[in-house]
Design a protein around this motif. Structure first.
Motif, PDB file in Angstrom:
ATOM      1  N   CYS A 111       0.815  -1.218   0.000  1.00 31.35           N
ATOM      2  CA  CYS A 111       0.000   0.000   0.000  1.00 31.35           C
ATOM      3  C   CYS A 111       0.850   1.270   0.000  1.00 31.35           C
ATOM      4  CB  CYS A 111      -0.963   0.001   1.183  1.00 31.35           C
ATOM      5  SG  CYS A 111      -0.269  -0.319   2.808  1.00 31.35           S
ATOM      6  N   GLY A 135      -4.090   6.198   6.535  1.00 31.72           N
ATOM      7  CA  GLY A 135      -4.098   4.787   6.182  1.00 31.72           C
ATOM      8  C   GLY A 135      -4.106   3.906   7.408  1.00 31.72           C
ATOM      9  N   THR A 171       2.122   4.575   7.185  1.00 29.46           N
ATOM     10  CA  THR A 171       1.498   5.526   6.256  1.00 29.46           C
ATOM     11  C   THR A 171       2.363   6.767   6.023  1.00 29.46           C
ATOM     12  OG1 THR A 171      -0.703   4.720   6.853  1.00 29.46           O
ATOM     13  CG2 THR A 171      -0.585   6.919   5.884  1.00 29.46           C
TER      14      THR A 171
END
Length: 661
Positions: free
Chosen positions: A322, A339, A344
């Motif tokens: 991600c 996130g 993140t």
């Protein structure tokens, strides 16, 4: 608070006594007389990775089953729940590491209503508050609980901002948000006058939601609280299913999400799980549970029209991790992204304010499109001068993590702003290593002021118009007289290749300070932190150098290289790196989080097995039972070739390692 208190001590025998029914004596007046409490308890130890395959109240059978005390893990399945404990007590930096809300949810489901520690990590604390678990740093509460005294709620709201006080009062974030949407709660206005601001404060100010619904305020200062409008929200298969269940339970099976186009899902954590899951864990049904995580995320994405970056259809692996995909494809300078993962902040490398949130925050953001924010203080990290040829961003961050200011938790919940000539000289991928590992610092996020290197990144990686990219970074810098809670200054020339010894990323030391050679059986290069294009450049540099000298990966060592995304894999194909990796004896793996979370090739299988890894964490048990050292891609690759931990010395510069500076 009707119940017992569980003291998480360093001594495993004391924990076993408590689990057997004995209550531990505790002197709140003379704390020096008490047994030593465990510091640095990570969420990996509260709920090991494989426990997070459960996403319901079954989690209540497992809290602290990964907790290492001495050489033991004294707490077994069901122990805490059977013990009738209402409070859990530990030392410094409670809940560090992963943002997994499964940890406080497991504690809550086991009966824990209160967590007491010397200091508590931001995401873990916020997850507790969101679920209705109380937190405190006041050890005097121990006596009140034991005397059966009533404890006023103000004991837990004192010192908190107005919104947090109301979240605690309402018993969690969702009931608070319902009251908020019904206009039953008080949202304090942000009326801060114009002031010099850091880049983090400027981005937050632009995204704060006023009571009228207008987005953006004139200025903010540390301590201001409110809700910030997100540009992007994302989650992965470890978190999405639990958030989806919460969403469906509280809002309904068919309730649409708010602005599906700004939500992204990822299948990136468990793609290779079946290759490493033990027979014992298979018998527990964990592989089937992991499959359910995947299916639940797919169903929710399809029913709500949400983009899912999933598995590959022609071979095993995922589209990408991600953080890698967000930074390569989506994040922009000046945005505010959230996130479901503590790493993140990776996207801070492009000047985006990106931070991790827990499951309850995730599902709340799906219907509000905003997140609760208390404007954090900022710490400026200035690294001056020119780095050595064999020193990387990973060495910089391991050096920072070993500093007392950070080890003692003084940077917790603060924006870490990296600057100085040595940072400016780094490419965006290397800057992402710094911002990514703001999570290990315990910071709110990490960020680098965007410059022409970010413009080049957006042009080359996204095909963006150069003028448009240049316009995006205008005004995105800290004001010259902005206030910082603390300033850390380092000279790049004083930093040599680093390792973090097993147990914690903060156990940093120079490689040359290792007293005896440390043989390694496994070397691992990959994950979001070290699976980027520039990381691949480094693995290839070392292995090409080795091949030119008639060497390859040592017979005693397995070297795994795992891409962070398909973009990075394609980059390696274009550069001819796959042939170099193969000739040198490295094993190449398609994108996934993999070994970093004990879910792919590269994990250890025996307690005495030594691993050197370019990932971000080496908490006990996170990547298998072995002894894990953290290091840079250069050091990992050089150690794989040597068969023991060693600095990489480029062929052109064979520097004598006689002093540590």
């Amino acid at each position: 608070m009707q119940g017992r208190i569980l003291f998480l001590t360093e001594d495993p025998q004391l924990i076993k006594r408590q689990l057997a029914g004995a209550d531990l004596a505790w002197d709140t007046q003379h704390p020096e007389r008490n047994p030593k409490l465990r510091d640095d308890i990570s969420t990996d130890e509260i709920t090991p990775a494989h426990i997070c395959f459960f996403f319901d109240e079954t989690l209540g059978e497992f809290p602290y089953t990964g907790l290492k005390c001495g050489n033991e893990t004294p707490i077994k399945r069901g122990d805490v729940k059977r013990g009738g404990f209402v409070a859990s007590v530990s030392g410094k930096r409670r809940g560090k590491g992963s943002s997994r809300e499964q940890s406080p949810y497991a504690e809550m489901s086991a009966g824990i209503k209160l967590v007491i520690a010397e200091n508590i990590e931001r995401i873990y604390k916020q997850n507790c508050q969101n679920l209705g678990v109380l937190t405190s740093t006041d050890f005097k509460l121990i006596d009140k609980i034991r005397r059966g005294e009533e404890i006023p709620l103000s004991q837990f709201t004192e010192g908190e901002d107005e919104i947090t006080r109301q979240v605690i009062k309402y018993g969690g974030l969702f009931p608070f948000n319902v009251a908020r949407l019904q206009r039953k709660v008080f949202l304090p206005p942000i009326d801060t006058k114009p002031r010099p601001m850091t880049i983090g404060e400027k981005i937050i100010a632009c995204h704060m939601v006023e009571a009228s619904g207008k987005i953006g305020v004139e200025a903010v200062k540390p301590g201001d609280t409110g809700f910030a409008r997100t540009d992007l929200r994302f989650s992965h298969e470890y978190v999405t299913p639990m958030a989806a269940i919460f969403y469906e339970h509280y809002l309904g099976k068919d309730e649409p999400v708010n602005d599906a186009a700004s939500i992204l899902f990822f299948r990136d954590h468990l793609t290779f799980l079946d290759e490493v899951l033990s027979e014992e864990k298979r018998k527990m049904g964990l592989l089937d549970l992991a499959t359910q995580l995947k299916l639940k995320q797919e169903d929710f994405a399809k029913s709500r029209g949400i983009r899912l970056h999933g598995e590959l259809v022609d071979r095993k692996g995922s589209e990408g991790i991600c953080h890698s995909i967000i930074t390569e494809t989506y994040a922009l300078p000046g945005q505010l992204n959230v996130g479901s993962d503590s790493h993140t902040p990776h996207a801070g490398a492009v000047g985006c304010l990106a931070f991790g949130i827990g499951t309850t925050d995730v599902f709340n953001s799906w219907f509000t499109r905003d997140v609760r924010v208390k404007v954090p203080e900022s710490v400026q990290v200035v690294i001056r001068g020119k780095r050595r040829d064999n020193v990387t961003a990973k060495d910089f961050i391991l050096k920072l993590l070993a500093m007392d200011y950070i080890r003692h938790g003084k940077a917790l919940a603060k924006v870490i702003e990296y600057s100085g000539e040595a940072i400016e000289a780094l490419g965006v991928d290397e800057r992402a290593t710094m911002t990514n590992m703001a999570a290990e610092i315990g910071g709110f996020t990490g960020i680098v002021v965007p410059d022409q290197k970010v413009v080049e990144f957006l042009v080359e990686r996204r095909g963006m118009n150069r003028t448009e990219a240049g316009t995006m970074i205008e005004g995105l810098q800290s004001d010259p007289d902005a206030h910082y809670a603390h300033i850390i200054e380092l000279n790049a020339a004083d930093i040599y290749p680093m390792v973090a010894t097993p147990g914690d990323p903060g156990n940093g030391k120079f490689v040359r300070e290792l007293n005896t050679p440390v043989p390694v059986e496994i070397a691992y290069g990959g994950t979001c932190t070290a699976g980027k294009n520039e990381d691949m450049d480094m693995y290839a540099q070392v292995l090409r150098d080795a091949l030119q000298h008639g060497k390859r990966v040592a017979d005693s060592c397995k070297f795994y290289i795992q891409f962070g995304s398909q973009q990075t894999r394609e980059y390696c194909v274009r550069k001819g790196y796959l042939e170099v990796f193969e000739k040198a004896g490295a094993h190449v793996i398609e994108p996934s989080c993999g070994a970093c979370i004990n879910a792919g090739p590269g994990v250890s299988t025996r307690p005495e097995q030594v691993v050197i890894s370019a990932q971000n964490r080496n908490f006990p048990g996170r990547s298998g039972p072995g002894l894990m050292y953290l290091a840079s891609p250069l050091t990992v690759a050089a150690s794989a070739v040597a068969g023991y931990i060693t600095e990489y010395q480029p062929s052109t510069v064979r520097e004598h390692a006689e002093t540590c500076g």
